[in-house]
Design an enzyme around this catalytic site. Structure first.
Site, mmCIF file in Angstrom:
data_model
loop_
_atom_site.group_PDB
_atom_site.id
_atom_site.type_symbol
_atom_site.label_atom_id
_atom_site.label_comp_id
_atom_site.label_asym_id
_atom_site.label_seq_id
_atom_site.Cartn_x
_atom_site.Cartn_y
_atom_site.Cartn_z
ATOM 1 N N SER A 255 0.862 -1.177 0.000
ATOM 2 C CA SER A 255 0.000 0.000 0.000
ATOM 3 C C SER A 255 0.900 1.229 0.000
ATOM 4 O O SER A 255 2.117 1.118 0.106
ATOM 5 C CB SER A 255 -0.908 -0.005 1.224
ATOM 6 O OG SER A 255 -0.128 0.266 2.372
ATOM 7 N N LYS A 256 0.244 2.381 -0.102
ATOM 8 C CA LYS A 256 0.999 3.642 -0.231
ATOM 9 C C LYS A 256 2.069 3.806 0.844
ATOM 10 O O LYS A 256 3.134 4.327 0.593
ATOM 11 C CB LYS A 256 0.027 4.820 -0.161
ATOM 12 C CG LYS A 256 -0.711 5.040 -1.459
ATOM 13 C CD LYS A 256 -0.690 6.530 -1.841
ATOM 14 C CE LYS A 256 -1.084 6.745 -3.281
ATOM 15 N NZ LYS A 256 -2.506 6.533 -3.527
ATOM 16 N N ARG A 257 1.755 3.337 2.051
ATOM 17 C CA ARG A 257 2.710 3.600 3.120
ATOM 18 C C ARG A 257 4.024 2.830 2.960
ATOM 19 O O ARG A 257 4.995 3.086 3.662
ATOM 20 C CB ARG A 257 2.063 3.360 4.488
ATOM 21 C CG ARG A 257 2.085 1.975 4.980
ATOM 22 C CD ARG A 257 1.091 1.716 6.094
ATOM 23 N NE ARG A 257 0.369 0.512 5.759
ATOM 24 C CZ ARG A 257 0.887 -0.696 5.864
ATOM 25 N NH1 ARG A 257 2.112 -0.855 6.314
ATOM 26 N NH2 ARG A 257 0.183 -1.753 5.534
#
Ligand code: GLU
Length: 479
Positions: A255-257
């Site tokens: 995911s983005k993180r």
């Protein structure tokens, strides 16, 4: 009771030049690295076989599909060097063909018009769910009744009966079995006659002659549904290879993180496309204990058997070392152009460094760089403006005794006519001999005067890259 077996066992067994693969991104965002990897695998598989690799933009979701996303996908693929055979197919433009296919399936009995109202449909779905059965509309029975005049309808697949066994042979996942009761009579055309995604994919893959589908395993359940539809059409089922999705370094779904996910971000961060390809290849494919596999090698070696079953983890440390490997191999003229691009993108003015110097510097800087910005950092000693700012260590190295020595060295250096590494090195050695000291004694002070403490190659190289005038000027500033 025997479960009826799958009616057809007709699969694509295409080999060699008959192989056709495709990458089918939905243009709802940037090209993320999972997509890039899927594209790479399909590209490699087709190219290795001398077959075709096609691109299809799945833009049927009109709300979420955007032109900037299409552009980003095309730019990302172009940067990665994954050129398709022929222009992309835009799925939305094929709606008429999708309708025609669905209509023909109604004619052959593989699909039917369903006139249920929303409420009737929900009630029947609820009922089927409670019984653990797949939703089937009563309209699937040709004798159910006469359609209400003028009533709207959807077109549904007449899925095989509940006790059919649907089998997908997957090159990565093995034999994947789905019970018929898990496949409902899904919609092919909505009441406004627009095609659903499931229909569009199946028709397009068929029309494009796709023989092999390599994609993320988030599509594995779709494969069962799609294979049922494909068989209803009487078409050969492609060979499937569903690859595990990429996970973050913590083992969780990406995911983005987890950091940069768009291919364009990797480009901005100064990774080379060939390094990206080699790294993406590692994320899910292996052969023996090969570590960094170049694209040329991969074009000779890639196979579906090497696709792993467990999710690969994104690892920036490894990615850095793969990129470092390809930076070392990269042609200096190309690297120079990339560096100029990278510099202007990051607002660094490289105009003070002429091409000859930049190119001459690269062989010395490459061994210590993982990315293009690393190379730019290493050029700072050339870009620094006189008088050079000294860091603490550099100031300490410049004792008055050292400065006196630099004055004498400056005299020697100024006599040099040819300002090249060997001549400079000869002069430095001669000077050390005359002063009766090792070069190790004078080196740190001279280096401090020239670079102020910034990273730089060995002294003679540094001087050569700075040029005679700048070198003497920086020494003068200290003297
Ligand atoms: N458009 C789908 C996606 O972006 C891929 C469909 C497919 O590969 O069959 O996830």
């Amino acid at each position: 009771m025997h479960a009826p077996t799958d009616p057809t066992v007709h699969t694509h067994e295409a080999t060699g030049s008959a192989i056709v693969t495709r990458f089918a991104p939905s243009p709802t965002g940037f090209l993320h690295i999972g997509g890039a990897r899927t594209a790479l695998f399909n590209w490699l598989f087709a190219r290795k076989a001398g077959g075709k690799y096609l691109l299809r933009i799945e833009d049927t979701d009109r709300e979420r599909s955007t032109q900037p996303a299409v552009d980003a996908i095309l730019a990302g693929l172009a940067w990665l060097g994954l050129e398709a055979d022929g222009p992309p197919t835009f799925q939305f433009t094929r709606a008429a063909r999708h309708q025609e296919a669905a209509t023909s399936l109604v004619a052959s009995g593989g699909a039917y018009h369903c006139y249920l109202s929303k409420e009737e449909e929900s009630a029947l779905k609820e009922e089927a769910r409670a019984k653990g059965l797949a939703f089937r509309s009563p309209w699937r029975d040709p004798d159910y009744g006469t359609p209400p005049t003028g009533a709207s309808y959807v077109t549904r697949l007449r899925a095989p009966s509940d006790n059919t066994i649907i089998e997908v042979m997957d090159k990565v996942q093995g034999r994947v079995v789905t019970a018929g009761r898990e496949i409902d009579d899904f919609i092919l055309l909505r009441s406004d006659h627009t095609p659903t995604y499931m229909l569009a994919v199946v028709v397009d893959d068929h029309d494009m002659g796709v023989t092999h589908i390599i994609r993320g395993d988030d599509h594995l359940t779709n494969a069962a549904r799609q294979s049922v539809l494909i068989k209803a059409f009487g078409w050969p089922v492609p060979v499937y290879a569903h690859i595990p999705l990429i996970h973050g370094d913590d083992g969780k779904k990406l995911s983005k993180r987890h950091g940069a996910l768009g291919v364009d971000e990797y480009r901005r961060m100064g990774y080379l496309p060939e390094a990206m390809r080699a790294y993406l290849l590692r994320l899910g494919w292996s052969k023996g204990d090969l570590d960094i596999v170049s694209t040329d090698e991969a074009l000779a070696l890639f196979d579906l058997e090497g696709l792993g079953r467990s999710p690969a983890r994104l690892d920036f440390v490894k990615m850095g070392s793969v990129n470092a490997h390809f930076i070392r191999l990269a042609d200096d003229t190309r690297l120079m152009e990339l560096l100029r691009e990278q510099a202007s993108q990051s607002g660094i003015d490289l105009s003070a460094i002429p091409d000859v110097i930049l190119k001459a510097a690269l062989p010395y800087l490459k061994p210590r760089a993982q990315t293009l910005p690393d190379l730019l950092d290493q050029l700072q000693f050339i870009l620094a403006k006189r008088p050079i700012t000294l860091d603490e260590k550099a100031s300490k190295a410049l004792s008055s005794e050292a400065i006196e020595r630099i004055r004498r060295l400056r005299g020697e250096l100024s006599l040099l006519i040819v300002w090249q590494h060997d001549e400079i090195k000869g002069s430095l050695d001669r000077f050390a001999g005359e002063e009766n000291i090792g070069i190790g004694k004078i080196g740190p002070a001279v280096r401090a005067a020239l670079t102020g403490g910034l990273a730089a190659p060995d002294l003679a190289v540094t001087m050569q890259l700075l040029g005679k005038q700048e070198t003497l000027g920086r020494l003068d500033d200290i003297i």
